[in-house]
Design a protein around this motif. Structure first.
Motif, mmCIF file in Angstrom:
data_model
loop_
_atom_site.group_PDB
_atom_site.id
_atom_site.type_symbol
_atom_site.label_atom_id
_atom_site.label_comp_id
_atom_site.label_asym_id
_atom_site.label_seq_id
_atom_site.Cartn_x
_atom_site.Cartn_y
_atom_site.Cartn_z
ATOM 1 N N GLY A 43 92.518 -22.460 1.435
ATOM 2 C CA GLY A 43 93.384 -22.032 0.345
ATOM 3 C C GLY A 43 94.858 -21.999 0.706
ATOM 4 N N LEU A 44 95.179 -22.275 1.979
ATOM 5 C CA LEU A 44 96.566 -22.304 2.423
ATOM 6 C C LEU A 44 96.907 -23.660 3.016
ATOM 7 C CD1 LEU A 44 96.903 -18.829 4.216
ATOM 8 C CD2 LEU A 44 97.473 -19.413 1.852
ATOM 9 N N SER A 45 98.126 -24.087 2.794
ATOM 10 C CA SER A 45 98.638 -25.327 3.379
ATOM 11 C C SER A 45 99.800 -24.980 4.298
ATOM 12 C CB SER A 45 99.140 -26.282 2.283
ATOM 13 O OG SER A 45 98.078 -26.732 1.492
ATOM 14 N N ARG A 46 100.042 -25.866 5.252
ATOM 15 C CA ARG A 46 101.168 -25.683 6.146
ATOM 16 C C ARG A 46 102.156 -26.819 5.943
ATOM 17 N NH1 ARG A 46 101.350 -22.334 9.917
ATOM 18 N NH2 ARG A 46 99.097 -22.299 10.239
ATOM 19 N N MET A 47 103.419 -26.448 5.737
ATOM 20 C CA MET A 47 104.516 -27.409 5.654
ATOM 21 C C MET A 47 105.303 -27.313 6.953
ATOM 22 S SD MET A 47 106.129 -26.702 1.923
ATOM 23 C CE MET A 47 105.138 -26.816 0.450
ATOM 24 N N VAL A 48 105.671 -28.454 7.505
ATOM 25 C CA VAL A 48 106.614 -28.469 8.619
ATOM 26 C C VAL A 48 107.843 -29.216 8.115
ATOM 27 C CG1 VAL A 48 107.093 -29.183 10.988
ATOM 28 C CG2 VAL A 48 104.808 -28.353 10.371
ATOM 29 N N ILE A 49 108.952 -28.489 8.043
ATOM 30 C CA ILE A 49 110.192 -29.025 7.490
ATOM 31 C C ILE A 49 111.216 -29.133 8.610
ATOM 32 C CG2 ILE A 49 112.055 -28.644 5.825
ATOM 33 C CD1 ILE A 49 110.013 -26.846 4.267
ATOM 34 N N VAL A 50 111.833 -30.293 8.735
ATOM 35 C CA VAL A 50 112.920 -30.477 9.695
ATOM 36 C C VAL A 50 114.219 -30.543 8.902
ATOM 37 C CG1 VAL A 50 113.935 -31.971 11.456
ATOM 38 C CG2 VAL A 50 111.449 -31.680 11.339
ATOM 39 N N THR A 51 115.172 -29.697 9.300
ATOM 40 C CA THR A 51 116.464 -29.621 8.637
ATOM 41 C C THR A 51 117.546 -29.405 9.682
ATOM 42 O OG1 THR A 51 117.658 -28.579 6.792
ATOM 43 C CG2 THR A 51 116.346 -27.127 8.201
ATOM 44 N N GLN A 52 118.797 -29.495 9.276
ATOM 45 C CA GLN A 52 119.916 -29.271 10.192
ATOM 46 C C GLN A 52 120.742 -28.092 9.713
ATOM 47 O OE1 GLN A 52 122.515 -32.503 11.045
ATOM 48 N NE2 GLN A 52 120.974 -33.661 12.154
ATOM 49 N N GLY A 53 121.322 -27.391 10.677
ATOM 50 C CA GLY A 53 122.206 -26.293 10.324
ATOM 51 C C GLY A 53 122.397 -25.352 11.492
ATOM 52 N N ASP A 54 123.320 -24.430 11.323
ATOM 53 C CA ASP A 54 123.541 -23.423 12.355
ATOM 54 C C ASP A 54 122.564 -22.262 12.125
ATOM 55 O OD1 ASP A 54 124.585 -22.069 10.172
ATOM 56 O OD2 ASP A 54 126.667 -22.344 10.781
ATOM 57 N N ASP A 55 122.659 -21.239 12.975
ATOM 58 C CA ASP A 55 121.735 -20.111 12.871
ATOM 59 C C ASP A 55 121.862 -19.380 11.543
ATOM 60 O OD1 ASP A 55 120.696 -20.644 15.362
ATOM 61 O OD2 ASP A 55 122.010 -19.241 16.414
ATOM 62 N N LYS A 56 123.077 -19.295 11.016
ATOM 63 C CA LYS A 56 123.297 -18.623 9.730
ATOM 64 C C LYS A 56 122.601 -19.396 8.598
ATOM 65 C CE LYS A 56 126.889 -16.635 6.845
ATOM 66 N NZ LYS A 56 128.304 -16.415 6.623
ATOM 67 N N THR A 57 122.717 -20.720 8.624
ATOM 68 C CA THR A 57 122.057 -21.561 7.619
ATOM 69 C C THR A 57 120.554 -21.383 7.685
ATOM 70 O OG1 THR A 57 123.850 -23.180 7.750
ATOM 71 C CG2 THR A 57 121.766 -23.934 6.797
ATOM 72 N N LEU A 58 120.021 -21.384 8.911
ATOM 73 C CA LEU A 58 118.582 -21.221 9.088
ATOM 74 C C LEU A 58 118.120 -19.864 8.559
ATOM 75 C CD1 LEU A 58 115.992 -22.465 10.186
ATOM 76 C CD2 LEU A 58 116.471 -21.311 12.335
ATOM 77 N N GLU A 59 118.895 -18.831 8.806
ATOM 78 C CA GLU A 59 118.559 -17.496 8.310
ATOM 79 C C GLU A 59 118.522 -17.495 6.780
ATOM 80 O OE1 GLU A 59 120.586 -13.089 8.352
ATOM 81 O OE2 GLU A 59 120.920 -14.382 10.107
ATOM 82 N N GLN A 60 119.476 -18.164 6.143
ATOM 83 C CA GLN A 60 119.511 -18.258 4.683
ATOM 84 C C GLN A 60 118.283 -18.998 4.150
ATOM 85 O OE1 GLN A 60 121.440 -17.020 2.165
ATOM 86 N NE2 GLN A 60 122.042 -15.687 3.848
ATOM 87 N N ILE A 61 117.926 -20.094 4.830
ATOM 88 C CA ILE A 61 116.748 -20.864 4.411
ATOM 89 C C ILE A 61 115.508 -19.977 4.454
ATOM 90 C CG2 ILE A 61 115.186 -22.734 5.104
ATOM 91 C CD1 ILE A 61 117.727 -24.315 5.979
ATOM 92 N N GLU A 62 115.333 -19.250 5.554
ATOM 93 C CA GLU A 62 114.163 -18.371 5.691
ATOM 94 C C GLU A 62 114.134 -17.316 4.585
ATOM 95 O OE1 GLU A 62 113.533 -16.758 9.625
ATOM 96 O OE2 GLU A 62 113.991 -18.691 10.553
#
Length: 160
Positions: A43-62
């Motif tokens: 019932g669950l799927s896993r996505m692996v997403i590769v993106t670019q950015g600094d730590d602040k960008t990554l925090e926003q994405i999360e």
């Protein structure tokens, strides 16, 4: 800008991929690659997403991902030791006289010929992104007719 691999565990429901990719687009975040498939839990799927950015960008994405109702868990795989792989199928122009030379490249990369045509070879290569890129560059002079890549899939090493 650093590359980040993010694992996103989501409900296996229609439209989830569209909502996740739409979130990236609306926020101006680029998805370099995305792979989606079944996870270890039904019932669950896993996505692996590769993106670019600094730590602040990554925090926003999360933070933005967690706002989506179907997102169960978000893990920054890049912050820990991980194993990542990609698969590529490369159809390369290969007249019979060139084949031994091309086969040398294939063997060096521990790749495999998965199809042989009258004037082409299809090569399958599995490895990290740099390995795939290097093989493509070595095969380019022979003439790449077609190329298909899966994008990165990854997991944290060890018992985590």
């Amino acid at each position: 800008m650093m590359k980040h691999a993010i694992s996103v565990l989501v409900n296996d429901q229609p439209g989830v991929l569209q909502r996740v990719s739409g979130l990236f687009g609306r926020r101006g975040f680029n998805i370099e690659s995305i792979t989606v498939g079944q996870s270890e839990e039904e019932g669950l799927s896993r996505m692996v997403i590769v993106t670019q950015g600094d730590d602040k960008t990554l925090e926003q994405i999360e933070k933005q991902l967690y706002k989506l109702i179907d997102v169960i868990k978000v893990v920054n795989l890049s912050s820990r030791p991980m194993v990542s792989r990609e698969l590529a199928l490369i159809k390369v122009k290969a007249e019979p006289a060139e084949r031994p030379e091309i086969m040398g490249v294939v063997e060096t990369f521990r790749a495999a010929v998965v199809d042989i045509g009258s004037s082409s070879l299809m090569v399958q290569v599995v490895g990290d992104t740099e390995k795939i890129d290097a093989m493509i560059e070595l095969l380019r002079p022979y003439g790449i007719r077609e190329l298909s890549r899966t994008g990165v899939t990854a997991m944290i090493r060890g018992n985590a």
